[in-house]
Design a protein around this motif. Structure first.
Motif, PDB file in Angstrom:
ATOM      1  N   ASP A 281       0.604  -1.234  -0.042  1.00 44.40           N
ATOM      2  CA  ASP A 281      -0.410   0.020  -0.090  1.00 44.40           C
ATOM      3  C   ASP A 281       1.441   1.203   0.353  1.00 44.40           C
ATOM      4  O   ASP A 281       1.286   1.407   0.948  1.00 44.40           O
ATOM      5  CB  ASP A 281      -0.616   0.078   0.888  1.00 44.40           C
TER       6      ASP A 281
ATOM      7  N   THR B 250      -0.622   3.905  -1.003  1.00 46.83           N
ATOM      8  CA  THR B 250      -1.924   5.411  -0.924  1.00 46.83           C
ATOM      9  C   THR B 250      -1.364   6.616  -0.089  1.00 46.83           C
ATOM     10  O   THR B 250      -1.521   7.872  -0.519  1.00 46.83           O
ATOM     11  CB  THR B 250      -3.231   5.387  -0.551  1.00 46.83           C
TER      12      THR B 250
ATOM     13  N   MET C  38      -2.267  -0.092  -4.530  1.00 50.18           N
ATOM     14  CA  MET C  38      -2.340  -0.833  -3.567  1.00 50.18           C
ATOM     15  C   MET C  38      -2.082  -1.919  -4.510  1.00 50.18           C
ATOM     16  O   MET C  38      -2.946  -1.613  -5.528  1.00 50.18           O
ATOM     17  CB  MET C  38      -3.780  -1.301  -2.741  1.00 50.18           C
TER      18      MET C  38
END
Length: 140
Positions: free
Chosen positions: A95, A97, A106
Motif C-alpha cells: 500500500d 497510497t 495498492m
C-alpha cells in the motif's frame, strides 16, 4: 465603492490562497505503526527485526504466518507491506497510497521467498517483478 471593491479583492485572494494549499486526505492523519510491525526508516535500525527473522524461519519451516512491514520514503511517507505465508507462497499486499510522490496504489502479488543479506531483506521470485522487492534495510 472602493470599500466594496477592497472586500471583493480580499475575498478573491482568500479563496485563491485556500484553493492553492495542498491537502491530501490520506496523509491528513499521522500513521502510527503498531507494536508488532517491522519498521524500517532511512538512517535507522529495523524495529522488530527479530520478528522478521522469526517470520523467515517460519516460512522456511513451512509454517503459516503473517507480518506487516512499514518502510518510509525519504520524504517520510509510510509504505505498508502485508505479507502472509500460506505454507507455499508469500502473498503480498503493498500500500503506497500515503506516498505523495509514488504510485499511490495498492498492489497484490506472490513471491517465493525472502532473501536476507546481512541487514538487508528482500523478497525474490515475485510475480511481475524482475528485481527483488525491497522489504527492509538497517542503514545505521
Amino acid at each position: 465603492m472602493i470599500k466594496k471593491l477592497s472586500i471583493i479583492i480580499v475575498c478573491i485572494l482568500f479563496l485563491f490562497i485556500v484553493g492553492c494549499t495542498h491537502s491530501n486526505a490520506a496523509n491528513s492523519k499521522e500513521f502510527t505503526p503498531s507494536d508488532t510491525d517491522i519498521v524500517s526508516r532511512l538512517f535507522d535500525d529495523i524495529k522488530n527485526e527479530s520478528r522478521l527473522k522469526e517470520f523467515i524461519q517460519n516460512t522456511e519451516a513451512g509454517q503459516k504466518d503473517s507480518i506487516r512491514v512499514v518502510t518510509y520514503t525519504k520524504e517520510g511517507a509510510p509504505i505498508l507491506t502485508n505479507i502472509t505465508f500460506d505454507g507455499d507462497n508469500l502473498e503480498v499486499s503493498s500500500d503506497s497510497t500515503r506516498d505523495d510522490y509514488g504510485s499511490k496504489e495498492m498492489k497484490k502479488f506472490k513471491c517465493k521467498e525472502i532473501l536476507a543479506e546481512g541487514k538487508k531483506y528482500s523478497m525474490i521470485s515475485c510475480d511481475g517483478y524482475e528485481v527483488p522487492y525491497h522489504l527492509a534495510e538497517d542503514n545505521k
